[in-house]
Design an enzyme around this catalytic site. Structure first.
Site, PDB file in Angstrom:
ATOM      1  N   GLY A  66       9.493 -34.237  -7.139  1.00  0.00           N
ATOM      2  CA  GLY A  66      10.938 -34.358  -6.964  1.00  0.00           C
ATOM      3  C   GLY A  66      11.216 -35.214  -5.758  1.00  0.00           C
ATOM      4  N   GLY A  67      11.035 -34.619  -4.576  1.00  0.00           N
ATOM      5  CA  GLY A  67      11.272 -35.348  -3.327  1.00  0.00           C
ATOM      6  C   GLY A  67      10.440 -36.622  -3.227  1.00  0.00           C
ATOM      7  N   LYS A 106      16.811 -33.738  -8.623  1.00  0.00           N
ATOM      8  CA  LYS A 106      17.037 -33.060  -7.335  1.00  0.00           C
ATOM      9  C   LYS A 106      18.498 -33.209  -6.931  1.00  0.00           C
ATOM     10  CE  LYS A 106      13.226 -31.172  -6.462  1.00  0.00           C
ATOM     11  NZ  LYS A 106      13.061 -29.750  -6.184  1.00  0.00           N
ATOM     12  N   LYS A 115      12.241 -33.449 -15.615  1.00  0.00           N
ATOM     13  CA  LYS A 115      12.636 -32.050 -15.823  1.00  0.00           C
ATOM     14  C   LYS A 115      13.830 -31.718 -14.947  1.00  0.00           C
ATOM     15  CE  LYS A 115      10.240 -29.049 -12.528  1.00  0.00           C
ATOM     16  NZ  LYS A 115      11.482 -28.475 -11.991  1.00  0.00           N
ATOM     17  N   ASP A 144      15.872 -29.477 -12.352  1.00  0.00           N
ATOM     18  CA  ASP A 144      15.461 -28.576 -11.289  1.00  0.00           C
ATOM     19  C   ASP A 144      15.597 -27.155 -11.842  1.00  0.00           C
ATOM     20  OD1 ASP A 144      14.550 -27.843  -8.853  1.00  0.00           O
ATOM     21  OD2 ASP A 144      16.209 -28.662  -7.702  1.00  0.00           O
ATOM     22  N   LYS A 172       1.392   1.533 -14.648  1.00  0.00           N
ATOM     23  CA  LYS A 172       1.391   2.471 -13.515  1.00  0.00           C
ATOM     24  C   LYS A 172       0.320   2.089 -12.487  1.00  0.00           C
ATOM     25  CE  LYS A 172       0.312   6.678 -14.570  1.00  0.00           C
ATOM     26  NZ  LYS A 172       0.302   7.942 -15.313  1.00  0.00           N
ATOM     27  N   GLY A 198       6.002 -30.761  -3.280  1.00  0.00           N
ATOM     28  CA  GLY A 198       5.695 -31.632  -2.144  1.00  0.00           C
ATOM     29  C   GLY A 198       4.705 -32.734  -2.480  1.00  0.00           C
TER      30      GLY A 198
END
Ligand code: 1AE
Length: 416
Positions: A365-366, A140, A166, A168, A91, A343
């Site tokens: 990734g990129g 990707k 891994k 995505d 709460k 990034g």
């Protein structure tokens, strides 16, 4: 008596912070203390929260805040994360400008959490790499790919010398590449890579779908050969990670994705501090690797918060940071690998190693797939950047004899 201890930061220009803390200590434990008869008060004493500390401050930009530290008796909640979190910030999380900035645990509470099954050392053991940061690449643009497309992309990543690949986080169970298709297909490539290069690659397959089917799906993935899992922890809940990581049939490392964590940590006024959410709680719940936005890439988190997460994941001296005062035994949890992400390109590697040391996973990734010479070259460029940094050589100098690194620098530069 043993206690778990929460610290809150509360912004208010006029509040009496001592009174506020006392209200929380009573309100989140025994309720309306002041209205109770004396006999009832005595009976409730073991359940009453205790104010441990109240500090008043002003931020550099002039806002008044209080740091309130409150101890909650263990006897009030069962030894699981939902019970603890609802007690200390249920709460209360909706009650004004208040943020949970630290949590400490009793030994009794900690004893219910085996923590990461593998941790940094265990993951290093699995990939056979002990002397450098690890490199992970991310699938990707695989939505809509069939088995062949997926295998091709996996193979290109593996050829680049990455230690982990891994999924995505947005690759869910789908008709073209469900776990039953992509695990056997990608693990074939893992085996071929090992035969050709001697390198073991961990494939962290994204465990998705309704919560009720997760354990069975994880069992299926493991029985098909999966050697790691990726899990969107906050979409399901920390306790689900705990369930998976401590399950006897799921003996593979789990990488915790931070998807949705931005709904919790970035505000100065509300939510849960990144070091608690992505640090202490992920480690307690059993994440072997924890992803989070870095200070340098496309989605950023301040360096100070990154370092606080890192500390929570890798500290082995838990006496001060994890345990509450009545709990002398400290921390025996394995460490979790920090994975600053989003990034990331090779020109950032010196900064990552400067801030995280060698016990870090460089993750991209990129920055792998967008490499001008292709994804395999993308992986190699990262490995070269890691080698250069570890040898204390400037990336620009190392790149003179390493064309993949040179191409990455030409594309993305080197962070000064
Ligand atoms: C903070 C999570 C980063 C992530 O999961 C991801 O997919 C990053 O991709 P790139 O490296 O930004 O392309």
């Amino acid at each position: 008596m043993s206690y778990c201890v929460a610290t809150y930061r509360c912004y208010d220009e006029t509040a009496d912070f001592a009174k506020k803390a006392a209200g929380i200590a009573v309100g989140l434990t025994v309720g309306s203390w002041t209205e109770l008869p004396e006999a009832r008060k005595a009976a409730m004493q073991p359940y009453l929260g205790r104010v441990l500390d109240v500090q008043e401050h002003r931020s550099p930009d002039g806002e008044r805040y209080g740091d309130l530290t409150i101890a909650y008796p263990d006897v009030n909640f069962s030894r699981d994360l939902p019970a603890l979190l609802v007690t200390v910030f249920g709460k209360l999380s909706m009650d004004g400008k208040i943020k949970l900035i630290d949590l400490k645990f009793s030994d009794a509470f900690l004893s219910a959490f085996p923590g990461p099954r593998f941790g940094i050392e265990g993951v290093r053991e699995l990939v056979g790499v002990h002397d450098r940061p690890l490199l992970m690449s991310i699938f990707k643009s695989v939505i809509g790919h069939d088995r062949a497309g997926l295998v091709e992309q996996f193979a290109r990543q593996a050829q680049g010398g990455v230690d982990l690949i891994k999924d995505d986080e947005i690759l869910f169970e789908n008709p073209l590449t469900p776990i039953s298709v992509r695990v056997p297909a990608c693990m074939d490539v893992v085996r071929q890579t090992y035969e050709q290069t001697g390198q073991t690659v961990l494939y962290a397959v994204n465990l998705t779908g309704p919560t009720s089917g997760l354990v069975d799906r994880a069992r299926e993935a493991v029985s098909l050969g999966a050697n790691a899992l990726l899990f969107n922890v906050l979409a399901y809940g920390l306790d689900v990670l705990h369930e998976l990581s401590s399950h006897p049939d799921i003996q593979v490392p789990i990488a915790a994705h931070p998807a949705m964590s931005g709904a919790f940590y970035p505000s100065r006024y509300y939510g849960i501090a990144a070091s608690v959410l992505l640090g202490k709680l992920m480690r307690l719940a059993g994440a072997d690797l924890v992803l989070f936005p870095s200070p340098y890439g496309s989605v950023v988190m301040p360096l100070e918060e990154n370092l606080a997460i890192r500390h929570a994941l890798v500290t082995t001296d838990g006496n001060a940071d994890y345990r509450s005062a009545e709990s002398p035994d400290g921390l025996s949890l394995r460490t979790s690998f920090p994975v600053p992400s989003a990034g990331i390109h090779p020109g950032l590697v010196p900064w990552i190693l400067r801030d995280f040391g060698h016990d870090v996973v460089v993750n991209a990734g990129g920055g792998v797939h967008g490499h001008p010479m292709g994804a395999a070259a993308g992986g190699r460029a990262f490995r070269q950047a890691i080698d250069a940094t570890m040898q204390g050589v400037r990336l620009a100098d190392y790149a003179a004899s390493h064309p993949e690194l040179q191409a990455a620098i030409d594309a993305w530069g080197v962070k000064e």
